[in-house]
Design a protein around this motif. Structure first.
Motif, PDB file in Angstrom:
ATOM      1  N   LYS A   3       0.800  -1.216   0.000  1.00 14.03           N
ATOM      2  CA  LYS A   3       0.000   0.000   0.000  1.00 14.03           C
ATOM      3  C   LYS A   3       0.838   1.274   0.000  1.00 14.03           C
ATOM      4  O   LYS A   3       0.287   2.355  -0.062  1.00 14.03           O
ATOM      5  CB  LYS A   3      -0.954  -0.005   1.185  1.00 14.03           C
ATOM      6  CG  LYS A   3      -1.929  -1.156   1.125  1.00 14.03           C
ATOM      7  CD  LYS A   3      -3.079  -0.903   2.034  1.00 14.03           C
ATOM      8  CE  LYS A   3      -3.991  -2.090   2.025  1.00 14.03           C
ATOM      9  NZ  LYS A   3      -5.151  -1.948   1.215  1.00 14.03           N
ATOM     10  N   LEU A   4       2.167   1.166   0.075  1.00 12.76           N
ATOM     11  CA  LEU A   4       2.991   2.370   0.119  1.00 12.76           C
ATOM     12  C   LEU A   4       2.769   3.284  -1.079  1.00 12.76           C
ATOM     13  O   LEU A   4       2.602   4.483  -0.908  1.00 12.76           O
ATOM     14  CB  LEU A   4       4.480   2.045   0.247  1.00 12.76           C
ATOM     15  CG  LEU A   4       5.372   3.286   0.238  1.00 12.76           C
ATOM     16  CD1 LEU A   4       5.106   4.139   1.455  1.00 12.76           C
ATOM     17  CD2 LEU A   4       6.809   2.927   0.123  1.00 12.76           C
ATOM     18  N   PRO A   5       2.722   2.783  -2.319  1.00  7.99           N
ATOM     19  CA  PRO A   5       2.529   3.720  -3.420  1.00  7.99           C
ATOM     20  C   PRO A   5       1.269   4.572  -3.268  1.00  7.99           C
ATOM     21  O   PRO A   5       1.285   5.762  -3.548  1.00  7.99           O
ATOM     22  CB  PRO A   5       2.472   2.826  -4.657  1.00  7.99           C
ATOM     23  CG  PRO A   5       3.318   1.653  -4.278  1.00  7.99           C
ATOM     24  CD  PRO A   5       3.020   1.448  -2.807  1.00  7.99           C
ATOM     25  N   ALA A   6       0.178   4.001  -2.791  1.00 14.45           N
ATOM     26  CA  ALA A   6      -1.043   4.783  -2.590  1.00 14.45           C
ATOM     27  C   ALA A   6      -0.826   5.829  -1.500  1.00 14.45           C
ATOM     28  O   ALA A   6      -1.210   6.989  -1.646  1.00 14.45           O
ATOM     29  CB  ALA A   6      -2.212   3.877  -2.236  1.00 14.45           C
ATOM     30  N   ARG A   7      -0.200   5.445  -0.402  1.00 15.68           N
ATOM     31  CA  ARG A   7       0.089   6.405   0.668  1.00 15.68           C
ATOM     32  C   ARG A   7       1.053   7.464   0.165  1.00 15.68           C
ATOM     33  O   ARG A   7       0.929   8.637   0.496  1.00 15.68           O
ATOM     34  CB  ARG A   7       0.647   5.694   1.890  1.00 15.68           C
ATOM     35  CG  ARG A   7      -0.376   4.857   2.624  1.00 15.68           C
ATOM     36  CD  ARG A   7       0.107   4.436   3.999  1.00 15.68           C
ATOM     37  NE  ARG A   7       1.445   3.923   4.035  1.00 15.68           N
ATOM     38  CZ  ARG A   7       1.784   2.634   4.069  1.00 15.68           C
ATOM     39  NH1 ARG A   7       0.850   1.714   4.068  1.00 15.68           N
ATOM     40  NH2 ARG A   7       3.044   2.272   4.120  1.00 15.68           N
ATOM     41  N   PHE A   8       2.026   7.043  -0.619  1.00 17.77           N
ATOM     42  CA  PHE A   8       2.990   7.973  -1.189  1.00 17.77           C
ATOM     43  C   PHE A   8       2.259   8.983  -2.074  1.00 17.77           C
ATOM     44  O   PHE A   8       2.480  10.186  -1.975  1.00 17.77           O
ATOM     45  CB  PHE A   8       4.047   7.212  -1.988  1.00 17.77           C
ATOM     46  CG  PHE A   8       5.095   8.102  -2.584  1.00 17.77           C
ATOM     47  CD1 PHE A   8       6.186   8.509  -1.832  1.00 17.77           C
ATOM     48  CD2 PHE A   8       4.991   8.533  -3.896  1.00 17.77           C
ATOM     49  CE1 PHE A   8       7.152   9.342  -2.383  1.00 17.77           C
ATOM     50  CE2 PHE A   8       5.948   9.358  -4.450  1.00 17.77           C
ATOM     51  CZ  PHE A   8       7.035   9.760  -3.688  1.00 17.77           C
ATOM     52  N   ASP A  10      -0.854   9.882  -1.930  1.00 18.44           N
ATOM     53  CA  ASP A  10      -1.630  10.763  -1.064  1.00 18.44           C
ATOM     54  C   ASP A  10      -0.728  11.820  -0.433  1.00 18.44           C
ATOM     55  O   ASP A  10      -1.095  12.993  -0.368  1.00 18.44           O
ATOM     56  CB  ASP A  10      -2.333   9.974   0.040  1.00 18.44           C
ATOM     57  CG  ASP A  10      -3.481   9.126  -0.473  1.00 18.44           C
ATOM     58  OD1 ASP A  10      -3.926   9.358  -1.623  1.00 18.44           O
ATOM     59  OD2 ASP A  10      -3.921   8.232   0.265  1.00 18.44           O
ATOM     60  N   LEU A  11       0.432  11.406   0.027  1.00 17.50           N
ATOM     61  CA  LEU A  11       1.353  12.332   0.676  1.00 17.50           C
ATOM     62  C   LEU A  11       1.766  13.448  -0.276  1.00 17.50           C
ATOM     63  O   LEU A  11       1.716  14.623   0.071  1.00 17.50           O
ATOM     64  CB  LEU A  11       2.601  11.594   1.182  1.00 17.50           C
ATOM     65  CG  LEU A  11       3.681  12.495   1.772  1.00 17.50           C
ATOM     66  CD1 LEU A  11       3.192  13.147   3.062  1.00 17.50           C
ATOM     67  CD2 LEU A  11       4.940  11.715   2.024  1.00 17.50           C
ATOM     68  N   ILE A  12       2.172  13.084  -1.487  1.00 19.49           N
ATOM     69  CA  ILE A  12       2.653  14.133  -2.395  1.00 19.49           C
ATOM     70  C   ILE A  12       1.513  14.949  -3.009  1.00 19.49           C
ATOM     71  O   ILE A  12       1.714  16.095  -3.373  1.00 19.49           O
ATOM     72  CB  ILE A  12       3.598  13.579  -3.486  1.00 19.49           C
ATOM     73  CG1 ILE A  12       2.891  12.601  -4.412  1.00 19.49           C
ATOM     74  CG2 ILE A  12       4.848  12.965  -2.865  1.00 19.49           C
ATOM     75  CD1 ILE A  12       3.709  12.189  -5.605  1.00 19.49           C
ATOM     76  N   ALA A  13       0.339  14.371  -3.108  1.00 20.15           N
ATOM     77  CA  ALA A  13      -0.781  15.084  -3.726  1.00 20.15           C
ATOM     78  C   ALA A  13      -1.552  15.950  -2.743  1.00 20.15           C
ATOM     79  O   ALA A  13      -2.042  17.018  -3.101  1.00 20.15           O
ATOM     80  CB  ALA A  13      -1.734  14.096  -4.389  1.00 20.15           C
ATOM     81  N   GLN A  14      -1.672  15.502  -1.497  1.00 18.62           N
ATOM     82  CA  GLN A  14      -2.544  16.179  -0.552  1.00 18.62           C
ATOM     83  C   GLN A  14      -1.805  17.038   0.465  1.00 18.62           C
ATOM     84  O   GLN A  14      -2.433  17.747   1.238  1.00 18.62           O
ATOM     85  CB  GLN A  14      -3.415  15.149   0.166  1.00 18.62           C
ATOM     86  CG  GLN A  14      -4.331  14.423  -0.783  1.00 18.62           C
ATOM     87  CD  GLN A  14      -5.101  13.300  -0.114  1.00 18.62           C
ATOM     88  OE1 GLN A  14      -5.057  13.125   1.095  1.00 18.62           O
ATOM     89  NE2 GLN A  14      -5.809  12.525  -0.914  1.00 18.62           N
ATOM     90  N   ASN A  15      -0.484  16.978   0.454  1.00 18.85           N
ATOM     91  CA  ASN A  15       0.287  17.767   1.405  1.00 18.85           C
ATOM     92  C   ASN A  15       0.170  19.241   1.044  1.00 18.85           C
ATOM     93  O   ASN A  15       0.276  19.608  -0.121  1.00 18.85           O
ATOM     94  CB  ASN A  15       1.750  17.316   1.383  1.00 18.85           C
ATOM     95  CG  ASN A  15       2.468  17.667   2.647  1.00 18.85           C
ATOM     96  OD1 ASN A  15       2.356  18.779   3.145  1.00 18.85           O
ATOM     97  ND2 ASN A  15       3.224  16.731   3.172  1.00 18.85           N
ATOM     98  N   GLN A  16      -0.053  20.071   2.019  1.00 15.34           N
ATOM     99  CA  GLN A  16      -0.152  21.517   1.782  1.00 15.34           C
ATOM    100  C   GLN A  16       1.196  22.116   1.404  1.00 15.34           C
ATOM    101  O   GLN A  16       1.252  23.155   0.753  1.00 15.34           O
ATOM    102  CB  GLN A  16      -0.693  22.216   3.038  1.00 15.34           C
ATOM    103  CG  GLN A  16      -2.080  21.789   3.415  1.00 15.34           C
ATOM    104  CD  GLN A  16      -3.096  22.150   2.344  1.00 15.34           C
ATOM    105  OE1 GLN A  16      -3.058  23.230   1.781  1.00 15.34           O
ATOM    106  NE2 GLN A  16      -4.002  21.236   2.048  1.00 15.34           N
ATOM    107  N   LEU A  17       2.265  21.457   1.808  1.00 18.55           N
ATOM    108  CA  LEU A  17       3.617  21.925   1.523  1.00 18.55           C
ATOM    109  C   LEU A  17       4.214  21.115   0.375  1.00 18.55           C
ATOM    110  O   LEU A  17       3.815  19.976   0.150  1.00 18.55           O
ATOM    111  CB  LEU A  17       4.513  21.742   2.759  1.00 18.55           C
ATOM    112  CG  LEU A  17       4.095  22.448   4.034  1.00 18.55           C
ATOM    113  CD1 LEU A  17       4.998  22.023   5.182  1.00 18.55           C
ATOM    114  CD2 LEU A  17       4.123  23.950   3.849  1.00 18.55           C
ATOM    115  N   PRO A  18       5.201  21.681  -0.324  1.00 24.25           N
ATOM    116  CA  PRO A  18       5.947  20.856  -1.273  1.00 24.25           C
ATOM    117  C   PRO A  18       6.600  19.690  -0.521  1.00 24.25           C
ATOM    118  O   PRO A  18       6.876  19.785   0.681  1.00 24.25           O
ATOM    119  CB  PRO A  18       7.010  21.810  -1.811  1.00 24.25           C
ATOM    120  CG  PRO A  18       6.497  23.177  -1.530  1.00 24.25           C
ATOM    121  CD  PRO A  18       5.667  23.053  -0.281  1.00 24.25           C
ATOM    122  N   VAL A  19       6.842  18.586  -1.221  1.00 22.55           N
ATOM    123  CA  VAL A  19       7.437  17.402  -0.615  1.00 22.55           C
ATOM    124  C   VAL A  19       8.757  17.110  -1.322  1.00 22.55           C
ATOM    125  O   VAL A  19       8.780  16.909  -2.534  1.00 22.55           O
ATOM    126  CB  VAL A  19       6.502  16.178  -0.714  1.00 22.55           C
ATOM    127  CG1 VAL A  19       7.159  14.944  -0.105  1.00 22.55           C
ATOM    128  CG2 VAL A  19       5.166  16.469  -0.042  1.00 22.55           C
TER     129      VAL A  19
END
Length: 103
Positions: A3-8, A10-19
């Protein structure tokens, strides 16, 4: 299924800050040289960027997906999209010059 790619995603798409993603491996000498530089940037850019590390040996599917052919590789994502990439160890001044315009 991992499931890491999905979490990944989500992290890069939904984070308010650049990642800023640091692709590295334990056996990689230049990765170890770059690690304290990335840590210092994370400290200096606190509140402006989220920094994560991806071990390419543990998550080869992400390395393949993003075409990581050499490490260390840093990729900056903004709103889910790659905006800048740099491969190889570099001094902090170069990383600031390369990435700050995209923050």
């Amino acid at each position: 299924m991992d499931k890491l790619p999905a979490r990944f995603d989500d992290l890069i798409a939904q984070n308010q800050l650049p990642v800023l993603v640091d692709f590295w491996a334990e056996w990689c000498g230049p990765c170890h040289m770059l690690a304290p530089v990335v840590k210092e940037l994370a400290r200096q850019w606190k509140g402006r960027v989220t920094v994560i590390k991806i071990n390419t040996d543990e998550k080869p599917e992400l390395s393949q997906r993003f075409g990581i052919s050499s490490i260390p590789t840093l990729i900056l994502f903004k709103n889910g999209r790659e905006v800048h990439r740099l491969s190889g160890a570099a001094p902090i001044e170069r990383l600031r010059t390369e990435f700050e315009p995209h923050l």
